[in-house]
Design an enzyme around this catalytic site. Structure first.
Site, PDB file in Angstrom:
ATOM      1  N   THR A  12      -8.428 -39.250 -39.593  1.00 18.48           N
ATOM      2  CA  THR A  12      -8.396 -38.763 -38.216  1.00 18.48           C
ATOM      3  C   THR A  12      -8.925 -39.849 -37.278  1.00 18.48           C
ATOM      4  O   THR A  12      -9.627 -40.772 -37.712  1.00 18.48           O
ATOM      5  CB  THR A  12      -9.243 -37.473 -38.079  1.00 18.48           C
ATOM      6  OG1 THR A  12      -9.003 -36.884 -36.807  1.00 18.48           O
ATOM      7  CG2 THR A  12     -10.733 -37.774 -38.238  1.00 18.48           C
ATOM      8  N   GLU A  13      -8.552 -39.760 -36.025  1.00 14.38           N
ATOM      9  CA  GLU A  13      -9.008 -40.716 -35.003  1.00 14.38           C
ATOM     10  C   GLU A  13      -8.637 -42.154 -35.341  1.00 14.38           C
ATOM     11  O   GLU A  13      -9.442 -43.078 -35.168  1.00 14.38           O
ATOM     12  CB  GLU A  13     -10.523 -40.606 -34.795  1.00 14.38           C
ATOM     13  CG  GLU A  13     -10.995 -39.245 -34.316  1.00 14.38           C
ATOM     14  CD  GLU A  13     -10.446 -38.858 -32.950  1.00 14.38           C
ATOM     15  OE1 GLU A  13     -10.235 -39.756 -32.119  1.00 14.38           O
ATOM     16  OE2 GLU A  13     -10.206 -37.649 -32.733  1.00 14.38           O
ATOM     17  N   LYS A  16      -2.818 -42.053 -34.394  1.00 15.50           N
ATOM     18  CA  LYS A  16      -1.479 -41.512 -34.664  1.00 15.50           C
ATOM     19  C   LYS A  16      -0.709 -41.267 -33.370  1.00 15.50           C
ATOM     20  O   LYS A  16       0.460 -41.621 -33.257  1.00 15.50           O
ATOM     21  CB  LYS A  16      -1.572 -40.190 -35.440  1.00 15.50           C
ATOM     22  CG  LYS A  16      -1.995 -40.301 -36.876  1.00 15.50           C
ATOM     23  CD  LYS A  16      -1.847 -38.980 -37.617  1.00 15.50           C
ATOM     24  CE  LYS A  16      -2.569 -37.829 -36.945  1.00 15.50           C
ATOM     25  NZ  LYS A  16      -4.027 -38.039 -36.841  1.00 15.50           N
ATOM     26  N   THR A  17      -1.363 -40.633 -32.411  1.00 12.02           N
ATOM     27  CA  THR A  17      -0.681 -40.316 -31.162  1.00 12.02           C
ATOM     28  C   THR A  17      -0.359 -41.576 -30.372  1.00 12.02           C
ATOM     29  O   THR A  17       0.709 -41.677 -29.757  1.00 12.02           O
ATOM     30  CB  THR A  17      -1.537 -39.369 -30.302  1.00 12.02           C
ATOM     31  OG1 THR A  17      -1.807 -38.186 -31.051  1.00 12.02           O
ATOM     32  CG2 THR A  17      -0.819 -38.996 -29.022  1.00 12.02           C
ATOM     33  N   LYS A  38       3.554 -31.550 -31.803  1.00  8.70           N
ATOM     34  CA  LYS A  38       2.281 -31.574 -32.531  1.00  8.70           C
ATOM     35  C   LYS A  38       1.965 -30.109 -32.777  1.00  8.70           C
ATOM     36  O   LYS A  38       1.313 -29.450 -31.949  1.00  8.70           O
ATOM     37  CB  LYS A  38       1.184 -32.255 -31.710  1.00  8.70           C
ATOM     38  CG  LYS A  38      -0.098 -32.478 -32.510  1.00  8.70           C
ATOM     39  CD  LYS A  38      -1.105 -33.271 -31.706  1.00  8.70           C
ATOM     40  CE  LYS A  38      -2.405 -33.481 -32.498  1.00  8.70           C
ATOM     41  NZ  LYS A  38      -2.213 -34.350 -33.668  1.00  8.70           N
ATOM     42  N   SER A  42      -6.527 -29.176 -32.610  1.00  9.12           N
ATOM     43  CA  SER A  42      -7.851 -28.682 -32.248  1.00  9.12           C
ATOM     44  C   SER A  42      -8.469 -29.664 -31.254  1.00  9.12           C
ATOM     45  O   SER A  42      -7.921 -30.724 -30.996  1.00  9.12           O
ATOM     46  CB  SER A  42      -8.730 -28.526 -33.496  1.00  9.12           C
ATOM     47  OG  SER A  42      -8.751 -29.710 -34.260  1.00  9.12           O
ATOM     48  N   ASP A  55      -3.536 -35.250 -26.916  1.00  8.13           N
ATOM     49  CA  ASP A  55      -2.509 -35.875 -27.750  1.00  8.13           C
ATOM     50  C   ASP A  55      -1.149 -35.233 -27.510  1.00  8.13           C
ATOM     51  O   ASP A  55      -0.133 -35.919 -27.368  1.00  8.13           O
ATOM     52  CB  ASP A  55      -2.880 -35.762 -29.231  1.00  8.13           C
ATOM     53  CG  ASP A  55      -4.078 -36.619 -29.601  1.00  8.13           C
ATOM     54  OD1 ASP A  55      -4.457 -37.498 -28.799  1.00  8.13           O
ATOM     55  OD2 ASP A  55      -4.635 -36.428 -30.689  1.00  8.13           O
ATOM     56  N   GLU A 117       4.194 -34.867 -35.173  1.00 11.49           N
ATOM     57  CA  GLU A 117       2.899 -35.470 -35.503  1.00 11.49           C
ATOM     58  C   GLU A 117       1.976 -34.459 -36.180  1.00 11.49           C
ATOM     59  O   GLU A 117       1.766 -33.358 -35.679  1.00 11.49           O
ATOM     60  CB  GLU A 117       2.218 -36.010 -34.240  1.00 11.49           C
ATOM     61  CG  GLU A 117       0.905 -36.730 -34.561  1.00 11.49           C
ATOM     62  CD  GLU A 117       0.133 -37.117 -33.320  1.00 11.49           C
ATOM     63  OE1 GLU A 117      -1.115 -37.044 -33.361  1.00 11.49           O
ATOM     64  OE2 GLU A 117       0.768 -37.471 -32.304  1.00 11.49           O
TER      65      GLU A 117
END
Length: 229
Positions: A12-13, A16-17, A38, A42, A55, A117
């Site tokens: 995560t982080e 990706k976006t 997407k 969250s 995102d 995504e």
């Protein structure tokens, strides 16, 4: 031509976006119609229009089709925690079937270039024993892996690639996105990734002061991605 891909990451982080928006921008610049989803997010903010995720908004901004926010991000949760935990807190069953229906609605619009995504990495949990990877398998889309370049990224990238292959999906390509500018032996790490990853590298994105979709797109090879279909 219609092409659709599932975008996942090594963690995560890791951008990706950022990469997905860059690819969508490249497709728009090439004259292709674009759409994205997407399906679960969250860490959403409460607004006058309801929960909104940065995102998902970034992806929506690069879609040429007229899509509503709730089409791009049908399941939005406020807490910035794992989606299955956020869903549990508000009594929502986060299962493959509900996500699949929402994504199919986007795919049915038949944009020239569509990106779906995921959230986090390949094995992000859903309800029960299901994982977000099960959604990707159900969709049967080729996968783009965003590798967050930092210490440990080679192991994370290779394990993710192995899991994608084990699940029977094609790894269409991967993108190296620099997360930690202080990564030791950066060039050596990139070379090792290129030697060992079982798919083409679609680009290396350095740490940018302002990672706009337009700027990020300059570091990505859309032709190489589409050529592999």
């Amino acid at each position: 031509m219609t092409a659709a891909f599932f975008v996942t990451g090594t963690d995560t982080e890791i951008g990706k976006t950022t990469i997905a928006a860059g690819l969508l921008h490249a497709a728009r610049r090439a004259g292709l119609s674009t759409a994205a989803a997407k399906p679960v997010a969250s860490g959403c903010l409460r607004t006058a229009d309801g929960l909104r995720n940065d995102d998902a908004l970034a992806l929506l901004g690069e879609c040429t089709l007229a899509l509503r926010y709730d089409e791009v991000n049908p399941l939005a949760f406020e807490p910035a925690i794992a989606p299955h935990l956020a869903a549990r807190e508000v009594g929502v069953l986060l299962d493959v079937a509900s996500l699949h229906a929402a994504v199919q609605a986007i795919l049915a619009k038949q944009a020239d270039f569509t990106l779906i995504e995921g959230a986090g990495g390949w094995r992000v949990p859903l309800a029960g024993q299901a994982s977000l990877s099960d959604l990707a398998v159900t969709l049967g889309l080729p996968v783009i892996l965003v590798v967050g370049v930092r210490l440990g990224c080679i192991n994370h990238a290779l394990l993710s690639a192995e899991a994608i292959a084990r699940d029977g999906l094609q790894l269409a390509g991967w993108v190296a996105n620099l997360v930690d500018p202080q990564t030791a032996r950066l060039e050596d790490n990139l070379v090792t990734l290129a030697e060992r990853m079982p798919a083409p590298c679609l680009g290396y994105v350095p740490r940018l002061a302002e990672a706009t979709p337009g700027l990020v797109s300059e570091y990505l090879n859309l032709d190489l991605l589409l050529r592999g279909l």
